[in-house]
Scaffold this active site. Structure first.
Site, PDB file in Angstrom:
ATOM      1  N   ARG A 102       0.750  -1.293  -0.046  1.00 29.58           N
ATOM      2  CA  ARG A 102      -0.163  -0.332   0.069  1.00 29.58           C
ATOM      3  C   ARG A 102       0.825   1.337  -0.305  1.00 29.58           C
ATOM      4  O   ARG A 102       1.266   1.603   1.151  1.00 29.58           O
ATOM      5  CB  ARG A 102      -0.655   0.185   1.453  1.00 29.58           C
ATOM      6  CG  ARG A 102      -2.410   0.860   0.983  1.00 29.58           C
ATOM      7  CD  ARG A 102      -3.109   0.996   2.685  1.00 29.58           C
ATOM      8  NE  ARG A 102      -3.626   2.162   2.677  1.00 29.58           N
ATOM      9  CZ  ARG A 102      -5.017   2.335   2.335  1.00 29.58           C
ATOM     10  NH1 ARG A 102      -5.633   1.077   1.637  1.00 29.58           N
ATOM     11  NH2 ARG A 102      -5.379   2.903   2.595  1.00 29.58           N
ATOM     12  N   HIS A 129      -6.868   1.181  -7.563  1.00 32.77           N
ATOM     13  CA  HIS A 129      -7.317   0.028  -5.764  1.00 32.77           C
ATOM     14  C   HIS A 129      -7.887  -0.915  -6.259  1.00 32.77           C
ATOM     15  O   HIS A 129      -9.193  -1.362  -6.718  1.00 32.77           O
ATOM     16  CB  HIS A 129      -7.751   0.533  -5.413  1.00 32.77           C
ATOM     17  CG  HIS A 129      -7.723   0.642  -4.019  1.00 32.77           C
ATOM     18  ND1 HIS A 129      -6.954  -0.447  -3.346  1.00 32.77           N
ATOM     19  CD2 HIS A 129      -7.870   1.020  -2.230  1.00 32.77           C
ATOM     20  CE1 HIS A 129      -7.437  -0.596  -1.491  1.00 32.77           C
ATOM     21  NE2 HIS A 129      -7.969   0.240  -1.372  1.00 32.77           N
ATOM     22  N   GLN A 132     -10.275  -3.527  -3.812  1.00 36.80           N
ATOM     23  CA  GLN A 132     -11.186  -2.561  -3.331  1.00 36.80           C
ATOM     24  C   GLN A 132     -12.226  -2.776  -4.296  1.00 36.80           C
ATOM     25  O   GLN A 132     -13.446  -3.189  -4.655  1.00 36.80           O
ATOM     26  CB  GLN A 132     -10.933  -1.305  -3.743  1.00 36.80           C
ATOM     27  CG  GLN A 132     -12.102  -0.033  -2.892  1.00 36.80           C
ATOM     28  CD  GLN A 132     -12.735  -0.490  -1.515  1.00 36.80           C
ATOM     29  OE1 GLN A 132     -11.692  -0.343  -0.374  1.00 36.80           O
ATOM     30  NE2 GLN A 132     -13.963  -1.174  -1.231  1.00 36.80           N
ATOM     31  N   ASP A 220     -16.052   9.017  -3.492  1.00 40.93           N
ATOM     32  CA  ASP A 220     -14.931   8.610  -2.485  1.00 40.93           C
ATOM     33  C   ASP A 220     -14.591  10.151  -1.955  1.00 40.93           C
ATOM     34  O   ASP A 220     -14.776  11.348  -2.750  1.00 40.93           O
ATOM     35  CB  ASP A 220     -13.682   8.209  -3.595  1.00 40.93           C
ATOM     36  CG  ASP A 220     -12.986   7.718  -2.150  1.00 40.93           C
ATOM     37  OD1 ASP A 220     -12.796   7.566  -0.979  1.00 40.93           O
ATOM     38  OD2 ASP A 220     -11.805   7.200  -3.060  1.00 40.93           O
ATOM     39  N   CYS A 260     -16.147   3.381  -0.577  1.00 42.27           N
ATOM     40  CA  CYS A 260     -14.987   2.578  -0.304  1.00 42.27           C
ATOM     41  C   CYS A 260     -14.512   2.880   1.221  1.00 42.27           C
ATOM     42  O   CYS A 260     -13.276   2.006   1.599  1.00 42.27           O
ATOM     43  CB  CYS A 260     -13.889   2.379  -1.595  1.00 42.27           C
ATOM     44  SG  CYS A 260     -13.134   4.190  -1.507  1.00 42.27           S
ATOM     45  N   ARG A 288     -14.379  -6.715   1.589  1.00 45.86           N
ATOM     46  CA  ARG A 288     -13.076  -6.524   1.542  1.00 45.86           C
ATOM     47  C   ARG A 288     -12.932  -7.634   1.344  1.00 45.86           C
ATOM     48  O   ARG A 288     -11.506  -8.255   1.104  1.00 45.86           O
ATOM     49  CB  ARG A 288     -12.300  -5.658   2.176  1.00 45.86           C
ATOM     50  CG  ARG A 288     -12.633  -4.227   2.130  1.00 45.86           C
ATOM     51  CD  ARG A 288     -11.976  -4.396   0.381  1.00 45.86           C
ATOM     52  NE  ARG A 288     -10.598  -4.189  -0.011  1.00 45.86           N
ATOM     53  CZ  ARG A 288      -9.583  -3.320   0.395  1.00 45.86           C
ATOM     54  NH1 ARG A 288     -10.164  -1.865   1.413  1.00 45.86           N
ATOM     55  NH2 ARG A 288      -8.554  -3.448   0.548  1.00 45.86           N
TER      56      ARG A 288
END
Length: 307
Positions: A102, A129, A132, A220, A260, A288
Protein backbone atom coordinates in the site's frame (compact mmCIF):
# COMPACT_ATOMS: atom_id res chain seq x y z
CA UNK A 1 2.47 -16.99 -10.98
CA UNK A 2 0.90 -13.65 -11.73
CA UNK A 3 0.86 -10.22 -10.07
CA UNK A 4 -2.22 -8.12 -9.37
CA UNK A 5 -1.11 -4.55 -9.94
CA UNK A 6 -4.13 -3.46 -11.98
CA UNK A 7 -7.62 -4.75 -12.67
CA UNK A 8 -6.46 -5.04 -16.28
CA UNK A 9 -3.96 -7.72 -15.21
CA UNK A 10 -6.99 -10.02 -15.05
CA UNK A 11 -8.91 -11.46 -17.96
CA UNK A 12 -12.69 -11.36 -17.79
CA UNK A 13 -12.74 -15.08 -16.96
CA UNK A 14 -10.17 -14.69 -14.20
CA UNK A 15 -12.12 -11.82 -12.67
CA UNK A 16 -15.33 -13.84 -12.60
CA UNK A 17 -13.47 -16.83 -11.15
CA UNK A 18 -12.31 -14.62 -8.28
CA UNK A 19 -15.85 -13.33 -7.69
CA UNK A 20 -17.25 -16.87 -7.71
CA UNK A 21 -14.56 -17.97 -5.27
CA UNK A 22 -15.25 -14.98 -3.01
CA UNK A 23 -18.92 -15.96 -2.87
CA UNK A 24 -18.00 -19.50 -1.82
CA UNK A 25 -15.55 -18.31 0.84
CA UNK A 26 -18.09 -15.86 2.24
CA UNK A 27 -20.68 -18.64 2.54
CA UNK A 28 -18.14 -20.91 4.26
CA UNK A 29 -17.30 -18.23 6.81
CA UNK A 30 -20.98 -17.60 7.57
CA UNK A 31 -21.46 -21.35 8.10
CA UNK A 32 -18.46 -21.49 10.44
CA UNK A 33 -16.45 -23.77 8.17
CA UNK A 34 -12.76 -23.71 9.11
CA UNK A 35 -10.30 -24.04 6.22
CA UNK A 36 -6.56 -24.28 5.81
CA UNK A 37 -6.27 -23.59 2.10
CA UNK A 38 -3.16 -21.46 2.74
CA UNK A 39 -1.58 -23.57 5.47
CA UNK A 40 2.13 -22.76 5.86
CA UNK A 41 1.83 -19.78 3.49
CA UNK A 42 2.96 -16.27 4.49
CA UNK A 43 2.03 -12.82 3.19
CA UNK A 44 4.24 -9.77 3.69
CA UNK A 45 2.15 -6.58 3.95
CA UNK A 46 4.16 -3.41 3.36
CA UNK A 47 2.46 -0.14 4.32
CA UNK A 48 3.83 3.22 3.26
CA UNK A 49 0.36 4.65 3.97
CA UNK A 50 -1.94 3.93 6.95
CA UNK A 51 -4.94 1.65 6.60
CA UNK A 52 -7.89 0.10 8.42
CA UNK A 53 -9.74 -2.05 5.89
CA UNK A 54 -6.77 -3.15 3.79
CA UNK A 55 -4.67 -4.19 6.77
CA UNK A 56 -7.40 -5.95 8.75
CA UNK A 57 -8.99 -7.70 5.77
CA UNK A 58 -5.70 -9.12 4.49
CA UNK A 59 -4.52 -10.11 7.95
CA UNK A 60 -7.80 -11.85 8.84
CA UNK A 61 -7.98 -13.39 5.37
CA UNK A 62 -4.62 -15.11 5.83
CA UNK A 63 -5.58 -16.24 9.33
CA UNK A 64 -8.96 -17.63 8.18
CA UNK A 65 -7.23 -19.57 5.42
CA UNK A 66 -4.63 -21.08 7.75
CA UNK A 67 -1.77 -18.82 6.70
CA UNK A 68 0.17 -15.98 8.31
CA UNK A 69 0.43 -12.25 7.55
CA UNK A 70 3.29 -9.97 8.57
CA UNK A 71 2.63 -6.24 9.00
CA UNK A 72 5.67 -4.27 7.81
CA UNK A 73 5.65 -0.50 8.15
CA UNK A 74 7.71 1.23 5.47
CA UNK A 75 9.85 3.08 8.03
CA UNK A 76 10.32 -0.08 10.09
CA UNK A 77 12.06 -1.71 7.14
CA UNK A 78 15.40 -0.83 5.61
CA UNK A 79 13.35 0.72 2.82
CA UNK A 80 12.82 3.64 5.18
CA UNK A 81 16.60 4.06 5.38
CA UNK A 82 17.15 3.97 1.65
CA UNK A 83 17.54 0.30 0.75
CA UNK A 84 16.73 -0.12 -2.96
CA UNK A 85 13.27 -1.48 -3.67
CA UNK A 86 14.76 -4.17 -5.91
CA UNK A 87 16.87 -5.51 -3.03
CA UNK A 88 13.92 -5.69 -0.64
CA UNK A 89 11.79 -7.37 -3.31
CA UNK A 90 14.37 -10.06 -3.99
CA UNK A 91 15.02 -10.76 -0.31
CA UNK A 92 11.34 -10.98 0.68
CA UNK A 93 10.75 -13.29 -2.29
CA UNK A 94 12.91 -15.86 -0.48
CA UNK A 95 11.02 -15.53 2.81
CA UNK A 96 7.31 -15.32 2.03
CA UNK A 97 4.83 -16.46 -0.63
CA UNK A 98 3.30 -13.12 -1.66
CA UNK A 99 3.78 -9.41 -1.03
CA UNK A 100 0.99 -6.84 -0.68
CA UNK A 101 1.93 -3.16 -0.84
CA UNK A 102 0.00 0.00 0.00
CA UNK A 103 2.08 2.87 -1.34
CA UNK A 104 2.00 6.41 -2.67
CA UNK A 105 3.39 5.89 -6.16
CA UNK A 106 2.30 3.16 -8.55
CA UNK A 107 5.87 3.00 -9.85
CA UNK A 108 6.93 1.55 -6.47
CA UNK A 109 4.65 -1.45 -6.94
CA UNK A 110 5.76 -1.88 -10.54
CA UNK A 111 9.40 -1.97 -9.46
CA UNK A 112 8.63 -4.47 -6.70
CA UNK A 113 6.93 -6.70 -9.25
CA UNK A 114 9.85 -6.49 -11.69
CA UNK A 115 12.26 -7.88 -9.11
CA UNK A 116 9.95 -10.19 -7.17
CA UNK A 117 9.82 -13.90 -7.92
CA UNK A 118 6.51 -14.22 -6.01
CA UNK A 119 3.10 -12.55 -6.56
CA UNK A 120 2.85 -8.84 -5.79
CA UNK A 121 -0.56 -7.37 -4.92
CA UNK A 122 -1.52 -3.72 -5.22
CA UNK A 123 -3.24 -2.86 -1.91
CA UNK A 124 -3.49 0.77 -3.07
CA UNK A 125 -1.44 3.15 -5.16
CA UNK A 126 -2.06 6.62 -6.52
CA UNK A 127 -3.14 5.09 -9.85
CA UNK A 128 -5.30 2.08 -8.94
CA UNK A 129 -6.98 0.17 -6.10
CA UNK A 130 -7.85 -3.22 -7.65
CA UNK A 131 -8.54 -5.08 -4.38
CA UNK A 132 -11.14 -2.50 -3.39
CA UNK A 133 -12.86 -2.75 -6.75
CA UNK A 134 -13.04 -6.56 -6.70
CA UNK A 135 -14.90 -6.23 -3.38
CA UNK A 136 -17.13 -3.58 -5.00
CA UNK A 137 -17.98 -5.91 -7.87
CA UNK A 138 -18.89 -8.67 -5.43
CA UNK A 139 -21.22 -6.23 -3.65
CA UNK A 140 -22.87 -5.01 -6.87
CA UNK A 141 -23.41 -8.59 -7.98
CA UNK A 142 -25.04 -9.46 -4.64
CA UNK A 143 -27.49 -6.58 -4.99
CA UNK A 144 -28.10 -6.59 -8.74
CA UNK A 145 -27.51 -10.22 -9.77
CA UNK A 146 -25.74 -9.26 -13.00
CA UNK A 147 -23.53 -6.56 -14.47
CA UNK A 148 -24.78 -6.27 -18.05
CA UNK A 149 -27.85 -4.18 -17.21
CA UNK A 150 -26.19 -2.10 -14.50
CA UNK A 151 -25.34 1.58 -14.86
CA UNK A 152 -22.82 2.85 -12.32
CA UNK A 153 -22.43 6.60 -11.80
CA UNK A 154 -19.18 7.81 -10.26
CA UNK A 155 -19.58 11.27 -8.74
CA UNK A 156 -16.56 13.12 -7.34
CA UNK A 157 -12.82 12.88 -7.78
CA UNK A 158 -11.45 10.81 -10.66
CA UNK A 159 -9.03 9.02 -8.34
CA UNK A 160 -7.43 5.57 -8.08
CA UNK A 161 -10.70 3.81 -7.18
CA UNK A 162 -12.44 5.48 -10.11
CA UNK A 163 -9.63 4.36 -12.43
CA UNK A 164 -9.96 0.72 -11.35
CA UNK A 165 -13.76 0.84 -11.62
CA UNK A 166 -13.48 2.15 -15.17
CA UNK A 167 -11.37 -0.86 -16.14
CA UNK A 168 -13.63 -3.21 -14.18
CA UNK A 169 -16.72 -1.90 -15.94
CA UNK A 170 -15.14 -2.75 -19.28
CA UNK A 171 -14.41 -6.33 -18.14
CA UNK A 172 -17.86 -6.93 -16.64
CA UNK A 173 -20.03 -5.14 -19.21
CA UNK A 174 -21.32 -2.49 -16.82
CA UNK A 175 -22.15 0.92 -18.23
CA UNK A 176 -20.25 3.62 -16.34
CA UNK A 177 -20.94 7.34 -16.15
CA UNK A 178 -18.16 9.48 -14.70
CA UNK A 179 -18.94 12.94 -13.30
CA UNK A 180 -16.08 15.08 -11.99
CA UNK A 181 -15.27 18.78 -11.87
CA UNK A 182 -12.90 20.21 -14.44
CA UNK A 183 -9.26 19.23 -13.82
CA UNK A 184 -10.24 16.25 -11.62
CA UNK A 185 -10.97 13.72 -14.36
CA UNK A 186 -9.75 10.10 -14.19
CA UNK A 187 -6.50 9.06 -15.85
CA UNK A 188 -6.78 9.48 -19.62
CA UNK A 189 -4.71 6.38 -20.29
CA UNK A 190 -7.05 4.30 -18.14
CA UNK A 191 -10.07 5.70 -20.00
CA UNK A 192 -8.49 4.81 -23.32
CA UNK A 193 -7.58 1.29 -22.19
CA UNK A 194 -11.14 0.69 -20.94
CA UNK A 195 -12.61 1.75 -24.27
CA UNK A 196 -10.16 -0.52 -26.10
CA UNK A 197 -11.46 -3.36 -23.90
CA UNK A 198 -14.98 -2.55 -25.12
CA UNK A 199 -16.14 -0.54 -22.13
CA UNK A 200 -19.02 1.93 -22.36
CA UNK A 201 -17.59 4.89 -20.46
CA UNK A 202 -19.59 8.13 -20.58
CA UNK A 203 -18.37 11.44 -19.20
CA UNK A 204 -21.00 13.81 -17.82
CA UNK A 205 -19.91 16.98 -16.03
CA UNK A 206 -23.32 17.57 -14.42
CA UNK A 207 -23.79 15.19 -11.44
CA UNK A 208 -27.60 15.54 -11.58
CA UNK A 209 -27.63 14.24 -15.16
CA UNK A 210 -25.06 11.59 -14.28
CA UNK A 211 -27.21 9.91 -11.61
CA UNK A 212 -30.48 10.05 -13.55
CA UNK A 213 -30.22 6.52 -14.96
CA UNK A 214 -27.93 5.07 -12.30
CA UNK A 215 -28.48 1.76 -10.55
CA UNK A 216 -25.41 2.40 -8.42
CA UNK A 217 -23.97 5.73 -7.27
CA UNK A 218 -20.38 5.63 -6.04
CA UNK A 219 -18.28 8.34 -4.43
CA UNK A 220 -15.04 8.72 -2.49
CA UNK A 221 -13.31 11.42 -0.49
CA UNK A 222 -12.52 14.63 -2.30
CA UNK A 223 -9.14 14.99 -0.59
CA UNK A 224 -7.07 11.80 -0.47
CA UNK A 225 -3.97 11.07 1.60
CA UNK A 226 -1.13 13.34 0.53
CA UNK A 227 -3.48 16.01 -0.83
CA UNK A 228 -4.23 17.73 2.47
CA UNK A 229 -2.64 20.96 1.25
CA UNK A 230 -5.25 21.14 -1.52
CA UNK A 231 -8.26 20.72 0.77
CA UNK A 232 -9.74 24.21 0.56
CA UNK A 233 -9.25 24.35 -3.20
CA UNK A 234 -10.91 20.96 -3.58
CA UNK A 235 -13.86 21.85 -1.35
CA UNK A 236 -14.56 24.76 -3.68
CA UNK A 237 -14.09 22.73 -6.87
CA UNK A 238 -16.37 19.88 -5.73
CA UNK A 239 -19.26 22.03 -4.57
CA UNK A 240 -22.39 20.47 -6.05
CA UNK A 241 -20.91 16.96 -6.25
CA UNK A 242 -22.04 15.84 -2.79
CA UNK A 243 -24.14 12.67 -2.56
CA UNK A 244 -27.18 13.96 -0.69
CA UNK A 245 -30.87 13.07 -0.41
CA UNK A 246 -31.53 15.83 -2.93
CA UNK A 247 -29.21 14.25 -5.49
CA UNK A 248 -30.65 10.78 -4.82
CA UNK A 249 -34.12 12.13 -5.55
CA UNK A 250 -32.94 12.66 -9.15
CA UNK A 251 -32.05 8.97 -9.52
CA UNK A 252 -33.99 5.67 -9.47
CA UNK A 253 -36.08 4.72 -6.45
CA UNK A 254 -34.03 1.57 -5.90
CA UNK A 255 -30.59 3.09 -6.49
CA UNK A 256 -27.84 1.91 -4.13
CA UNK A 257 -25.00 4.08 -2.82
CA UNK A 258 -21.40 2.96 -2.39
CA UNK A 259 -18.35 4.51 -0.73
CA UNK A 260 -15.01 2.74 -0.20
CA UNK A 261 -14.44 4.44 3.19
CA UNK A 262 -13.19 6.22 5.18
CA UNK A 263 -15.81 8.89 4.50
CA UNK A 264 -15.68 12.59 5.26
CA UNK A 265 -19.33 12.86 6.24
CA UNK A 266 -20.74 16.22 5.33
CA UNK A 267 -18.31 16.65 2.41
CA UNK A 268 -18.61 14.10 -0.43
CA UNK A 269 -21.58 12.34 1.22
CA UNK A 270 -24.09 13.33 3.87
CA UNK A 271 -24.58 11.47 7.12
CA UNK A 272 -28.22 10.87 6.17
CA UNK A 273 -27.28 9.07 2.95
CA UNK A 274 -24.54 6.89 4.40
CA UNK A 275 -26.93 5.82 7.18
CA UNK A 276 -29.98 5.69 4.91
CA UNK A 277 -31.92 2.98 3.10
CA UNK A 278 -29.96 3.30 -0.15
CA UNK A 279 -26.55 2.78 1.46
CA UNK A 280 -24.74 -0.54 1.03
CA UNK A 281 -21.47 0.90 2.29
CA UNK A 282 -20.93 -1.54 5.15
CA UNK A 283 -21.76 -4.64 3.10
CA UNK A 284 -19.21 -3.28 0.64
CA UNK A 285 -16.63 -2.89 3.43
CA UNK A 286 -17.23 -6.45 4.67
CA UNK A 287 -16.66 -7.81 1.20
CA UNK A 288 -13.07 -6.59 1.29
CA UNK A 289 -12.38 -9.64 3.48
CA UNK A 290 -13.99 -12.17 1.17
CA UNK A 291 -12.50 -10.61 -1.96
CA UNK A 292 -9.02 -10.56 -0.41
CA UNK A 293 -9.31 -14.26 0.42
CA UNK A 294 -10.22 -15.08 -3.16
CA UNK A 295 -7.36 -12.99 -4.54
CA UNK A 296 -4.86 -14.72 -2.28
CA UNK A 297 -6.14 -18.17 -3.18
CA UNK A 298 -6.02 -17.32 -6.88
CA UNK A 299 -2.39 -16.22 -6.60
CA UNK A 300 -0.83 -18.60 -4.08
CA UNK A 301 -3.40 -21.31 -3.34
CA UNK A 302 -4.35 -24.59 -4.95
CA UNK A 303 -7.70 -24.03 -6.63
CA UNK A 304 -8.47 -27.75 -6.90
CA UNK A 305 -8.54 -27.93 -3.10
CA UNK A 306 -11.11 -25.13 -2.89
CA UNK A 307 -13.74 -26.09 -5.47
Amino acid sequence: MKHLLSISDLTRDELFEILKLAEKLKEERYRGIVTDYLKNKSLAMIFELPSTRTRVSFEVAMSDLGGHALYLGWNELQLGRGEPIKDTARVLSRYVHAIMLRVRDHSTIEEFARYSSIPVINGLSNLEHPCQVIADLLTIYEYRGDFRDVTLAWVGDGNNVCNSLILASALTGMRMIVSTPENYEPDSGIMQKARELGGEIIFERDPVKAVGEADVIYTDVWTSMGQEGEKEERLTAFKGYQISDELLSRSKDDVVVMHCLPAHRGEEITDEVIEGKHSIVFDQAENRLHAQKAILLKLIGKENEVY
